[in-house]
Design a protein around this motif. Structure first.
Motif, PDB file in Angstrom:
ATOM      1  N   ASP A  99      46.304  46.427  40.909  1.00 19.67           N
ATOM      2  CA  ASP A  99      45.782  46.449  39.544  1.00 19.67           C
ATOM      3  C   ASP A  99      44.878  47.670  39.389  1.00 19.67           C
ATOM      4  O   ASP A  99      44.531  48.349  40.357  1.00 19.67           O
ATOM      5  CB  ASP A  99      45.041  45.156  39.212  1.00 19.67           C
ATOM      6  N   MET A 100      44.472  47.952  38.155  1.00 19.77           N
ATOM      7  CA  MET A 100      43.714  49.165  37.905  1.00 19.77           C
ATOM      8  C   MET A 100      42.320  49.118  38.534  1.00 19.77           C
ATOM      9  O   MET A 100      41.808  50.146  38.990  1.00 19.77           O
ATOM     10  CB  MET A 100      43.601  49.427  36.398  1.00 19.77           C
ATOM     11  N   VAL A 101      41.718  47.948  38.582  1.00 17.68           N
ATOM     12  CA  VAL A 101      40.389  47.856  39.189  1.00 17.68           C
ATOM     13  C   VAL A 101      40.464  48.241  40.667  1.00 17.68           C
ATOM     14  O   VAL A 101      39.639  48.999  41.172  1.00 17.68           O
ATOM     15  CB  VAL A 101      39.795  46.441  39.025  1.00 17.68           C
ATOM     16  N   THR A 102      41.488  47.735  41.355  1.00 18.20           N
ATOM     17  CA  THR A 102      41.681  48.075  42.766  1.00 18.20           C
ATOM     18  C   THR A 102      41.960  49.564  42.914  1.00 18.20           C
ATOM     19  O   THR A 102      41.380  50.242  43.774  1.00 18.20           O
ATOM     20  CB  THR A 102      42.850  47.270  43.361  1.00 18.20           C
ATOM     21  N   ASN A 103      42.848  50.072  42.085  1.00 18.87           N
ATOM     22  CA  ASN A 103      43.203  51.484  42.138  1.00 18.87           C
ATOM     23  C   ASN A 103      41.985  52.373  41.877  1.00 18.87           C
ATOM     24  O   ASN A 103      41.759  53.363  42.579  1.00 18.87           O
ATOM     25  CB  ASN A 103      44.304  51.763  41.115  1.00 18.87           C
ATOM     26  N   PHE A 104      41.199  52.005  40.887  1.00 16.45           N
ATOM     27  CA  PHE A 104      40.024  52.793  40.488  1.00 16.45           C
ATOM     28  C   PHE A 104      38.946  52.755  41.565  1.00 16.45           C
ATOM     29  O   PHE A 104      38.381  53.784  41.923  1.00 16.45           O
ATOM     30  CB  PHE A 104      39.468  52.252  39.170  1.00 16.45           C
ATOM     31  N   SER A 105      38.670  51.562  42.082  1.00 15.48           N
ATOM     32  CA  SER A 105      37.620  51.418  43.089  1.00 15.48           C
ATOM     33  C   SER A 105      37.995  52.154  44.377  1.00 15.48           C
ATOM     34  O   SER A 105      37.158  52.821  44.993  1.00 15.48           O
ATOM     35  CB  SER A 105      37.343  49.941  43.382  1.00 15.48           C
ATOM     36  N   THR A 106      39.250  52.054  44.771  1.00 18.17           N
ATOM     37  CA  THR A 106      39.716  52.745  45.978  1.00 18.17           C
ATOM     38  C   THR A 106      39.666  54.262  45.794  1.00 18.17           C
ATOM     39  O   THR A 106      39.196  54.995  46.670  1.00 18.17           O
ATOM     40  CB  THR A 106      41.153  52.324  46.324  1.00 18.17           C
ATOM     41  N   GLY A 107      40.154  54.716  44.651  1.00 13.84           N
ATOM     42  CA  GLY A 107      40.202  56.151  44.387  1.00 13.84           C
ATOM     43  C   GLY A 107      38.838  56.800  44.256  1.00 13.84           C
ATOM     44  O   GLY A 107      38.683  57.987  44.540  1.00 13.84           O
ATOM     45  N   HIS A 108      37.835  56.013  43.824  1.00 14.44           N
ATOM     46  CA  HIS A 108      36.506  56.576  43.608  1.00 14.44           C
ATOM     47  C   HIS A 108      35.496  56.122  44.658  1.00 14.44           C
ATOM     48  O   HIS A 108      34.294  56.416  44.542  1.00 14.44           O
ATOM     49  CB  HIS A 108      35.999  56.209  42.211  1.00 14.44           C
ATOM     50  N   GLY A 109      35.963  55.398  45.669  1.00 18.81           N
ATOM     51  CA  GLY A 109      35.084  54.989  46.754  1.00 18.81           C
ATOM     52  C   GLY A 109      33.939  54.107  46.316  1.00 18.81           C
ATOM     53  O   GLY A 109      32.785  54.348  46.673  1.00 18.81           O
ATOM     54  N   MET A 110      34.257  53.081  45.533  1.00 24.04           N
ATOM     55  CA  MET A 110      33.223  52.176  45.042  1.00 24.04           C
ATOM     56  C   MET A 110      33.702  50.737  45.110  1.00 24.04           C
ATOM     57  O   MET A 110      34.890  50.481  45.333  1.00 24.04           O
ATOM     58  CB  MET A 110      32.830  52.538  43.600  1.00 24.04           C
ATOM     59  N   SER A 111      32.796  49.801  44.920  1.00 19.03           N
ATOM     60  CA  SER A 111      33.169  48.388  44.940  1.00 19.03           C
ATOM     61  C   SER A 111      33.898  48.032  43.653  1.00 19.03           C
ATOM     62  O   SER A 111      33.855  48.776  42.666  1.00 19.03           O
ATOM     63  CB  SER A 111      31.914  47.518  45.065  1.00 19.03           C
ATOM     64  N   ARG A 112      34.541  46.871  43.648  1.00 21.78           N
ATOM     65  CA  ARG A 112      35.245  46.422  42.447  1.00 21.78           C
ATOM     66  C   ARG A 112      34.261  46.201  41.291  1.00 21.78           C
ATOM     67  O   ARG A 112      34.563  46.516  40.141  1.00 21.78           O
ATOM     68  CB  ARG A 112      36.034  45.140  42.740  1.00 21.78           C
ATOM     69  N   ASP A 113      33.078  45.673  41.605  1.00 22.68           N
ATOM     70  CA  ASP A 113      32.075  45.461  40.555  1.00 22.68           C
ATOM     71  C   ASP A 113      31.618  46.789  39.962  1.00 22.68           C
ATOM     72  O   ASP A 113      31.450  46.914  38.741  1.00 22.68           O
ATOM     73  CB  ASP A 113      30.867  44.700  41.119  1.00 22.68           C
ATOM     74  N   GLN A 114      31.423  47.777  40.831  1.00 20.81           N
ATOM     75  CA  GLN A 114      31.035  49.100  40.341  1.00 20.81           C
ATOM     76  C   GLN A 114      32.151  49.715  39.495  1.00 20.81           C
ATOM     77  O   GLN A 114      31.880  50.347  38.466  1.00 20.81           O
ATOM     78  CB  GLN A 114      30.712  50.022  41.527  1.00 20.81           C
ATOM     79  N   ALA A 115      33.378  49.500  39.934  1.00 17.55           N
ATOM     80  CA  ALA A 115      34.524  50.022  39.188  1.00 17.55           C
ATOM     81  C   ALA A 115      34.599  49.392  37.802  1.00 17.55           C
ATOM     82  O   ALA A 115      34.783  50.091  36.803  1.00 17.55           O
ATOM     83  CB  ALA A 115      35.817  49.756  39.961  1.00 17.55           C
ATOM     84  N   ARG A 116      34.457  48.084  37.752  1.00 17.73           N
ATOM     85  CA  ARG A 116      34.492  47.397  36.459  1.00 17.73           C
ATOM     86  C   ARG A 116      33.387  47.908  35.533  1.00 17.73           C
ATOM     87  O   ARG A 116      33.614  48.125  34.337  1.00 17.73           O
ATOM     88  CB  ARG A 116      34.347  45.888  36.651  1.00 17.73           C
ATOM     89  N   ALA A 117      32.198  48.091  36.089  1.00 18.03           N
ATOM     90  CA  ALA A 117      31.073  48.564  35.277  1.00 18.03           C
ATOM     91  C   ALA A 117      31.367  49.951  34.708  1.00 18.03           C
ATOM     92  O   ALA A 117      31.109  50.218  33.524  1.00 18.03           O
ATOM     93  CB  ALA A 117      29.803  48.597  36.122  1.00 18.03           C
ATOM     94  N   GLN A 118      31.909  50.825  35.539  1.00 22.33           N
ATOM     95  CA  GLN A 118      32.206  52.181  35.073  1.00 22.33           C
ATOM     96  C   GLN A 118      33.335  52.169  34.052  1.00 22.33           C
ATOM     97  O   GLN A 118      33.304  52.912  33.066  1.00 22.33           O
ATOM     98  CB  GLN A 118      32.569  53.079  36.254  1.00 22.33           C
ATOM     99  N   MET A 119      34.320  51.328  34.265  1.00 21.76           N
ATOM    100  CA  MET A 119      35.443  51.247  33.324  1.00 21.76           C
ATOM    101  C   MET A 119      34.982  50.672  31.982  1.00 21.76           C
ATOM    102  O   MET A 119      35.472  51.086  30.924  1.00 21.76           O
ATOM    103  CB  MET A 119      36.564  50.400  33.934  1.00 21.76           C
ATOM    104  N   ASN A 120      34.023  49.767  32.014  1.00 17.46           N
ATOM    105  CA  ASN A 120      33.459  49.238  30.766  1.00 17.46           C
ATOM    106  C   ASN A 120      32.663  50.315  30.033  1.00 17.46           C
ATOM    107  O   ASN A 120      32.659  50.363  28.793  1.00 17.46           O
ATOM    108  CB  ASN A 120      32.575  48.028  31.056  1.00 17.46           C
ATOM    109  N   GLN A 121      31.998  51.183  30.794  1.00 13.80           N
ATOM    110  CA  GLN A 121      31.270  52.297  30.179  1.00 13.80           C
ATOM    111  C   GLN A 121      32.245  53.246  29.478  1.00 13.80           C
ATOM    112  O   GLN A 121      31.966  53.751  28.382  1.00 13.80           O
ATOM    113  CB  GLN A 121      30.468  53.057  31.244  1.00 13.80           C
ATOM    114  N   ILE A 122      33.385  53.485  30.114  1.00 15.03           N
ATOM    115  CA  ILE A 122      34.402  54.348  29.510  1.00 15.03           C
ATOM    116  C   ILE A 122      34.954  53.711  28.239  1.00 15.03           C
ATOM    117  O   ILE A 122      35.178  54.392  27.231  1.00 15.03           O
ATOM    118  CB  ILE A 122      35.536  54.629  30.524  1.00 15.03           C
TER     119      ILE A 122
END
Length: 217
Positions: free
Chosen positions: A54-77
């Motif tokens: 899923d995109m959260v997994t893809n985003f967190s892996t690609g940016h070296g962050m946790s899933r929670d951090q990824a979700r927070a950044q994606m919500n900011q976007i």
């Protein structure tokens, strides 16, 4: 004034940045006389056309962050996009290869109808960011292209071949030659560059400055 910009359909900042640029051109009365050429730029050309991630997994892996951090950044976007009236639901987007989407845009450009090409580009952004569908799925791409005004049989023929792949690679090679390593990137009059989804006012000011310099020259 002429503007070409490197962009990827899977890039939220490209969606936001190009929207701001188009709005700035309208405000300055330049939209009708300023060709805006979409150039292909794949953020991740190594992505497969189908994946179970899923995109959260893809985003967190690609940016070296946790899933929670990824979700927070994606919500900011998403909030950033909303400020420009755009739905940017990155969390539910489908991580996939964008080559075929770029090939469809290249095909649309052969019709020499700027409004048609613009409709195709916008339709693909909406498929990706609003509808959560895969822009590597040929049926999805065909439906979006046909809705925008392209012929279904022609689009299917393009997707069943490797047509326009070289055109996409040429755009990417040009970006490398110019030292462009990210998207969006706007090149104005083959001389001035604007990188990223700059704030709207910044884009307006940049265009005004370029106008003034061109008049002086």
């Amino acid at each position: 004034m002429e503007i070409k910009y490197w962009s990827d359909i899977a890039c939220p900042f490209c969606y936001i940045g190009s929207t701001r640029m188009k709005r700035a051109l309208k405000e300055l009365g330049l939209a009708a006389t300023t060709p805006l050429e979409f150039k292909a730029f794949q953020l991740d050309p190594t992505l497969p056309t189908t994946t179970k991630a899923d995109m959260v997994t893809n985003f967190s892996t690609g940016h070296g962050m946790s899933r929670d951090q990824a979700r927070a950044q994606m919500n900011q976007i998403a909030a950033m996009g909303a400020e420009d009236g755009l739905k940017v639901d990155l969390i539910n987007a489908v991580p996939t290869n964008t080559l075929d989407a770029h090939r469809v845009i290249k095909f649309a450009a052969t019709k020499h109808d700027a409004d048609l090409t613009e409709r195709v580009i916008n339709a693909l952004y909406q498929v990706y960011f609003s509808q959560g569908e895969s822009i590597a799925d040929h049926a999805v791409l065909t439906a979006a292209a046909v809705k925008s005004g392209l012929d279904a049989t022609e689009v299917q023929a393009v997707l069943a071949s490797n047509q326009f792949e070289q055109a996409v690679r040429t755009d990417e090679a040009e970006a490398q030659q110019l030292g462009i390593h990210g998207a969006p990137f706007f090149v104005i009059n083959n001389h001035y560059g604007i990188s990223g989804a700059q704030p709207y006012d910044t884009m307006v000011d940049a265009l005004k400055q370029i106008q003034a310099k061109e008049v002086e020259a």
